[in-house]
Design a protein around this motif. Structure first.
Motif, PDB file in Angstrom:
ATOM      1  N   SER A 374      22.617  17.295  94.902  1.00  0.00           N
ATOM      2  CA  SER A 374      22.695  18.058  93.659  1.00  0.00           C
ATOM      3  C   SER A 374      23.933  17.555  92.935  1.00  0.00           C
ATOM      4  CB  SER A 374      22.799  19.560  93.942  1.00  0.00           C
ATOM      5  OG  SER A 374      24.104  19.904  94.367  1.00  0.00           O
ATOM      6  N   GLU A 375      24.269  18.191  91.858  1.00  0.00           N
ATOM      7  CA  GLU A 375      25.442  17.753  91.094  1.00  0.00           C
ATOM      8  C   GLU A 375      26.717  17.880  91.912  1.00  0.00           C
ATOM      9  OE1 GLU A 375      26.193  20.023  87.583  1.00  0.00           O
ATOM     10  OE2 GLU A 375      27.147  18.365  86.538  1.00  0.00           O
ATOM     11  N   ILE A 376      26.753  18.867  92.826  1.00  0.00           N
ATOM     12  CA  ILE A 376      27.995  19.099  93.570  1.00  0.00           C
ATOM     13  C   ILE A 376      27.769  19.142  95.082  1.00  0.00           C
ATOM     14  CG2 ILE A 376      29.098  20.313  91.643  1.00  0.00           C
ATOM     15  CD1 ILE A 376      28.569  22.942  93.149  1.00  0.00           C
ATOM     16  N   SER A 377      26.679  18.562  95.587  1.00  0.00           N
ATOM     17  CA  SER A 377      26.469  18.565  97.037  1.00  0.00           C
ATOM     18  C   SER A 377      25.584  17.402  97.468  1.00  0.00           C
ATOM     19  CB  SER A 377      25.845  19.890  97.497  1.00  0.00           C
ATOM     20  OG  SER A 377      24.505  19.990  97.052  1.00  0.00           O
ATOM     21  N   ILE A 378      25.748  17.013  98.737  1.00  0.00           N
ATOM     22  CA  ILE A 378      24.882  16.024  99.382  1.00  0.00           C
ATOM     23  C   ILE A 378      24.555  16.565 100.768  1.00  0.00           C
ATOM     24  CG2 ILE A 378      24.581  13.612 100.076  1.00  0.00           C
ATOM     25  CD1 ILE A 378      26.969  12.913  98.263  1.00  0.00           C
ATOM     26  N   SER A 379      23.268  16.589 101.115  1.00  0.00           N
ATOM     27  CA  SER A 379      22.833  17.139 102.396  1.00  0.00           C
ATOM     28  C   SER A 379      22.086  16.080 103.198  1.00  0.00           C
ATOM     29  CB  SER A 379      21.915  18.349 102.193  1.00  0.00           C
ATOM     30  OG  SER A 379      22.578  19.385 101.503  1.00  0.00           O
ATOM     31  N   TYR A 380      22.251  16.148 104.529  1.00  0.00           N
ATOM     32  CA  TYR A 380      21.604  15.215 105.438  1.00  0.00           C
ATOM     33  C   TYR A 380      20.937  15.985 106.577  1.00  0.00           C
ATOM     34  CZ  TYR A 380      24.984  12.072 103.193  1.00  0.00           C
ATOM     35  OH  TYR A 380      25.731  11.381 102.278  1.00  0.00           O
ATOM     36  N   VAL A 381      19.724  15.587 106.939  1.00  0.00           N
ATOM     37  CA  VAL A 381      19.080  16.108 108.140  1.00  0.00           C
ATOM     38  C   VAL A 381      19.421  15.173 109.287  1.00  0.00           C
ATOM     39  CG1 VAL A 381      16.894  16.595 109.293  1.00  0.00           C
ATOM     40  CG2 VAL A 381      17.201  17.226 106.905  1.00  0.00           C
ATOM     41  N   ILE A 382      20.034  15.716 110.335  1.00  0.00           N
ATOM     42  CA  ILE A 382      20.472  14.919 111.475  1.00  0.00           C
ATOM     43  C   ILE A 382      19.967  15.560 112.769  1.00  0.00           C
ATOM     44  CG2 ILE A 382      22.557  14.103 110.285  1.00  0.00           C
ATOM     45  CD1 ILE A 382      24.142  16.219 111.885  1.00  0.00           C
ATOM     46  N   ASP A 383      20.120  14.870 113.876  1.00  0.00           N
ATOM     47  CA  ASP A 383      19.797  15.457 115.172  1.00  0.00           C
ATOM     48  C   ASP A 383      20.800  16.560 115.501  1.00  0.00           C
ATOM     49  OD1 ASP A 383      17.563  13.826 115.975  1.00  0.00           O
ATOM     50  OD2 ASP A 383      18.982  12.174 116.200  1.00  0.00           O
ATOM     51  N   LYS A 384      20.292  17.670 116.019  1.00  0.00           N
ATOM     52  CA  LYS A 384      21.152  18.798 116.327  1.00  0.00           C
ATOM     53  C   LYS A 384      22.259  18.428 117.319  1.00  0.00           C
ATOM     54  CE  LYS A 384      19.205  22.783 116.151  1.00  0.00           C
ATOM     55  NZ  LYS A 384      18.437  24.027 116.403  1.00  0.00           N
ATOM     56  N   LYS A 385      21.959  17.493 118.222  1.00  0.00           N
ATOM     57  CA  LYS A 385      22.954  17.088 119.224  1.00  0.00           C
ATOM     58  C   LYS A 385      24.179  16.430 118.581  1.00  0.00           C
ATOM     59  CE  LYS A 385      20.774  12.576 120.099  1.00  0.00           C
ATOM     60  NZ  LYS A 385      20.105  11.728 121.107  1.00  0.00           N
ATOM     61  N   ASN A 386      24.034  15.970 117.325  1.00  0.00           N
ATOM     62  CA  ASN A 386      25.141  15.297 116.633  1.00  0.00           C
ATOM     63  C   ASN A 386      25.863  16.198 115.636  1.00  0.00           C
ATOM     64  OD1 ASN A 386      24.717  12.782 117.906  1.00  0.00           O
ATOM     65  ND2 ASN A 386      23.129  12.226 116.413  1.00  0.00           N
ATOM     66  N   GLU A 387      25.493  17.486 115.544  1.00  0.00           N
ATOM     67  CA  GLU A 387      25.997  18.320 114.453  1.00  0.00           C
ATOM     68  C   GLU A 387      27.516  18.502 114.491  1.00  0.00           C
ATOM     69  OE1 GLU A 387      25.138  22.789 116.234  1.00  0.00           O
ATOM     70  OE2 GLU A 387      23.631  21.878 114.936  1.00  0.00           O
ATOM     71  N   THR A 388      28.074  18.793 115.677  1.00  0.00           N
ATOM     72  CA  THR A 388      29.518  19.004 115.761  1.00  0.00           C
ATOM     73  C   THR A 388      30.271  17.723 115.435  1.00  0.00           C
ATOM     74  OG1 THR A 388      29.234  20.738 117.422  1.00  0.00           O
ATOM     75  CG2 THR A 388      31.406  19.744 117.257  1.00  0.00           C
TER      76      THR A 388
END
Length: 400
Positions: A374-388
């Motif tokens: 969006s104008e003020i955000s970028i989102s990524y779908v990743i593997d849950k094991k890599n979230e931290t």
């Protein structure tokens, strides 16, 4: 009249000792000349316990019956708090959402506020020092009790503040807003001021401190919001239109949504009506989806999106219905993925944010399966094991 709306969440009213401490603090504010509208949630895990009780009785209860039961949690809290306040000599009026004139529309479990007839509240404030109102609930046009869904008490509080044109203070078990979840990144910095747009993005993308709807109402009516910790003198976070920050960083915060599902649908026909049929189902089930991407090529039609984990049951019903209409469709639903997002108004004026994030994820061997901006955000779908690891890495790269 110096009036304010105060809201206390479920953890803040999780026991009689906690409620008594809140009552004593309210007494002090009344003695200093304030008039208060106090919105409360159900105590602790009361709502979860009520839902568990329902599940032991029926696998498909009617929503109006469920809503009627769930609203009793908040009604217990307003009664307990009012009884303690009266014992302290504070003139108190307790009101359900119905008595407070909160009119709603939509489904029984995810209603939205249509209007608030504030005359009953204003009349009560003239005779009482504190009006204690049950959050999370209202009444629809048919006179039936409804709930406002997740974060509904926050929405109640801000809507009341907007209707009465007074400030709103929301108290919970956290000190205020952090740039990211300190449980994931201990060096996360505190945010003392943030604008509405950034706060809405953080909330919508997984930072579960405040519900998105309440921030939207505050923005639309220019109501300053204060987020603070119950019974603490530590400085909290102000959410407002304009802040005093002179120069913004590119990234203000990082949000993580672990409770989500990543869905991909395939159909070999390019002229498929899948997207039309699917969105009709989403609309009728009142399910919101995010990160929508569509691909049409010689191989057919592909649609990917994310859904909140709390909508798992509705999603299952929707996909069953769609599969009946589209026999060739192949469905993939992944629950082992998470969404990590970087948010900041500074992105509007700064270049290189997206490339820095892409390169950093690649160098850290963190694959991503879908991305949206969006104008003020970028989102990524990743593997849950890599979230931290993803949160820690991005927080370090963008110095938050």
């Amino acid at each position: 009249m110096d009036a304010k709306v105060l809201k206390f969440g479920g953890s803040s009213v999780g026991g009689f000792d906690k409620i008594r401490i809140i009552a004593e603090q309210l007494q002090e504010r009344i003695q200093s000349g304030e008039k208060l509208i106090v919105v409360v949630s159900a105590m602790g895990r009361t709502t979860d316990e009520l839902l568990t009780n329902i599940n032991t009785l029926s696998s498909a209860p009617k929503e109006d019956h469920v809503a009627l039961l769930l609203t009793t949690g908040e009604q217990q809290t307003i009664s307990y708090l009012s009884i303690i306040l009266e014992n302290l000599g504070v003139r108190t009026k307790a009101m359900t959402g119905y008595q407070a004139g909160i009119k709603t529309f939509g489904g029984h479990m995810k209603s939205r506020i249509a209007n608030i007839d504030q005359h009953a509240i204003e009349s009560s404030l003239a005779s009482y020092d504190v009006v204690v109102i049950a959050g999370f609930q209202g009444v629809n046009g048919e006179g039936e009790i409804t709930t406002l869904g997740r974060g509904g008490s926050d929405t109640t509080a801000v809507a009341l503040a907007a209707r009465c044109n007074i400030p709103c203070e929301i108290y919970t078990d956290v000190e205020g807003l952090y740039a990211t979840d300190p449980r994931l990144y201990s060096a996360a910095s505190r945010i003392y001021e943030i604008n509405y747009d950034e706060m809405m993005e953080m909330s919508a993308l997984g930072a579960g401190v405040l519900e998105t709807r309440c921030i939207e109402i505050a923005k639309n009516h220019s109501i300053p919001l204060y987020l603070g910790q119950t019974s603490s003198e530590k400085k909290g976070t102000w959410i407002m239109q304009e802040t005093e920050i002179i120069e913004r960083k590119a990234v203000t915060g990082i949000a993580l949504d672990s409770n989500m599902m990543h869905v991909t649908l395939y159909e070999p026909r390019q002229d498929s009506t899948l997207i039309f049929d699917l969105f009709k189902q989403f609309d009728s089930h009142e399910v919101n989806i995010d990160m929508i991407s569509q691909v049409i090529n010689s191989g057919g039609f592909q649609l990917s999106f994310t859904v909140k984990g709390t909508d798992a049951l509705q999603l299952h019903e929707i996909l069953e219905s769609i599969e009946e209409m589209h026999r060739e469709m192949v469905t993939e639903v992944r629950t082992d993925r998470a969404k990590v997002s970087i948010i900041g108004s500074g992105m509007r004026d700064m270049t290189g944010v997206a490339s820095k994030a892409f390169i950093s994820l690649h160098q850290s061997d963190i694959p991503f399966y879908q991305t949206t901006t969006s104008e003020i955000s970028i989102s990524y779908v990743i593997d849950k094991k890599n979230e931290t690891r993803a949160v820690e890495m991005l927080a370090g790269k963008f110095n938050i």
